[in-house]
Design an enzyme around this catalytic site. Structure first.
Site, PDB file in Angstrom:
ATOM      1  N   SER A 187       0.841  -1.197   0.000  1.00 39.26           N
ATOM      2  CA  SER A 187       0.000   0.000   0.000  1.00 39.26           C
ATOM      3  C   SER A 187       0.883   1.258   0.000  1.00 39.26           C
ATOM      4  CB  SER A 187      -0.950  -0.057   1.208  1.00 39.26           C
ATOM      5  OG  SER A 187      -1.969   0.907   1.079  1.00 39.26           O
ATOM      6  N   ASP A 226     -10.284  -5.347  -2.875  1.00 36.48           N
ATOM      7  CA  ASP A 226      -9.620  -4.326  -2.058  1.00 36.48           C
ATOM      8  C   ASP A 226     -10.440  -3.039  -2.099  1.00 36.48           C
ATOM      9  OD1 ASP A 226      -7.877  -2.187  -1.293  1.00 36.48           O
ATOM     10  OD2 ASP A 226      -6.133  -3.422  -1.805  1.00 36.48           O
ATOM     11  N   HIS A 242      -7.470  -5.841   1.354  1.00 34.04           N
ATOM     12  CA  HIS A 242      -6.262  -5.029   1.574  1.00 34.04           C
ATOM     13  C   HIS A 242      -5.500  -5.451   2.837  1.00 34.04           C
ATOM     14  CE1 HIS A 242      -4.078  -1.471   0.262  1.00 34.04           C
ATOM     15  NE2 HIS A 242      -4.046  -0.990   1.488  1.00 34.04           N
TER      16      HIS A 242
END
Lengths: 278, 278
Positions: free
Chosen positions: B147, B223, B256
């Site tokens: 991320s 996600d 995620h």
């Protein structure tokens, strides 16, 4: 049963679930990992009982079991270690009360109302798993656990040899009758008559006639609790006297943490899977 | 450097360390896993940069990388994501300030005094690793991250192609210039002149001429941040225009979380190991 969360992991689904427990009179939380599988296929179930201070979350986050469960097609169930909630009696210690149910049915007030983790883990939760997870093959179950949960796995397994095809443990409390954690917990949960403790003591169960073909135990030799609380030699002696094939692996340099458990939990999953599929 | 903890794991040592950082003017914490190895043997180093709200601890506990690092003989280094401490300016948000350093050197007050994570990750911490871990072969380094840390891995790697033999990422922020997280963070850390942002934007770095042979990116298609913040198509377009061999794996059903990362981090370790040993 309520679904609290699900996350795809290693091709399967890691779920966390809640339900109102009859056994404990509280809301209980547990986790289930269902590996990738064909529709309609039935999968064996491995139970994991956690240690002092833990909930389902510790092993779920840190246990590193999912890769092996996905590879071998094994469902992994992780219950909590005690009842929870404001109404549940507790005391300010890490080794008694909440987080420390010791997998017994308490008979002493005020603990007996809620601290019924034997009934919960042995009867109520398996029935719920059977009802809610149709892919779970309840005819093929095995059990493992860590520390207090290793005690839980050994005693639950030894009391139910027809239900569990295999039993293993990580750094288990092998004899609550012979260690301070056990004296405190069993003395207060089920009273000072130690004859009542024997069904909650793996070594006593074996001495009293419980039999399984084999046991697998991993124990770190750098574990701070080794000498005073865990005492694996007592299990070795009991198994030798009873003719139980104990594989006790003293793992050099390993401590009592999830860094130890996660190093070997995949091997335990594979060991159980071989027996569940035999 | 202070040793905060060490635990044996998967045959090696998982350590957590602290030191006074010149770059950030704070005490910084990081983790290093050193796999089992023969004395005197030099081992390649894989950097892992974490995402928003994380410290070294998230991946260290939940990343499931140690089995692969032990198998392939790779050292794994996980820095923190920002300076910490009461004296460090902060604000009450998950995507800016502490836990959200974005791997940039801030130039704007009050952030510029401490928020110097580019210098920390790119210069200071590698020098410390080289000095304190004699088995680390600093001639063989690779980098990955998640991320915000995927952004960090891509940009750090693209700026330093001679230092990193391979670059991968999990659900990376591929273009801070083109997403709300980036607008907020880079606008405040380094000001509103977007020309200054380009060296902190993987797609802009590639458009401006940065070149590597290949990139590996895993991205869950479930996600929540995919459409608004992560936008992997921008990286695909940039790599196509530049002739960079991007392997972008859209992983069906994955979100995620660390359940996603831990499902594939072992594969990334193996992918980097093959390039580090080539």
């Amino acid at each position: 049963m309520q679904t609290l969360s699900t996350n795809k992991a290693h091709g399967g689904v890691q779920g966390v679930y809640g339900h109102a427990s009859m056994a404990t009179g509280t809301e209980m939380t547990f986790s289930v990992y269902v590996p990738p599988h064909e529709d309609g296929r039935k999968l064996p179930v491995l139970w994991y009982l956690s240690g002092l201070t833990c909930s389902h979350a510790n092993v779920t986050e840190k246990g590193e079991y999912r890769a092996a469960c996905a590879e071998h097609g094994v469902i992994f169930v992780a219950p909590d270690t005690s009842p929870r909630g404001d109404a549940v009696p507790d005391e300010d210690s890490y080794d008694f009360g909440k987080g420390a149910g010791f997998y017994v049915d308490a008979t002493e007030a005020p603990w007996s109302a809620n601290y019924r983790m034997r009934s919960y883990v042995e009867d109520e939760l398996p029935a719920l798993i059977a009802a809610e997870f149709p892919m779970a093959d309840m005819a093929r179950q095995s059990i493992t656990g860590h520390s207090m949960g290793g005690h839980g796995a050994l005693t639950t397994g030894l009391r139910n040899p027809d239900r569990f095809r295999s039993i293993s443990a990580f750094a288990p409390v092998v004899s609550p009758i012979n260690c301070p954690w056990g004296h405190k917990a069993l003395g207060r949960y089920i009273g000072e008559d130690r004859a009542d403790w024997r069904r909650y003591d793996a070594c006593a169960l074996i001495a009293d006639g419980a039999r399984v073909a084999e046991l697998l135990v991993d124990q770190g030799d750098a574990d701070n609790f080794l000498e005073e609380q865990l005492r694996p030699q007592l299990l070795r002696d009991a198994c030798e006297a009873a003719g139980i094939d104990l594989t006790l692996r003293m793992q050099p340099g390993y401590d009592h943490s999830y860094y130890f458990i996660s190093s070997f939990l995949g091997e335990h999953v594979a060991w159980h899977a071989a027996r569940l599929k035999a």
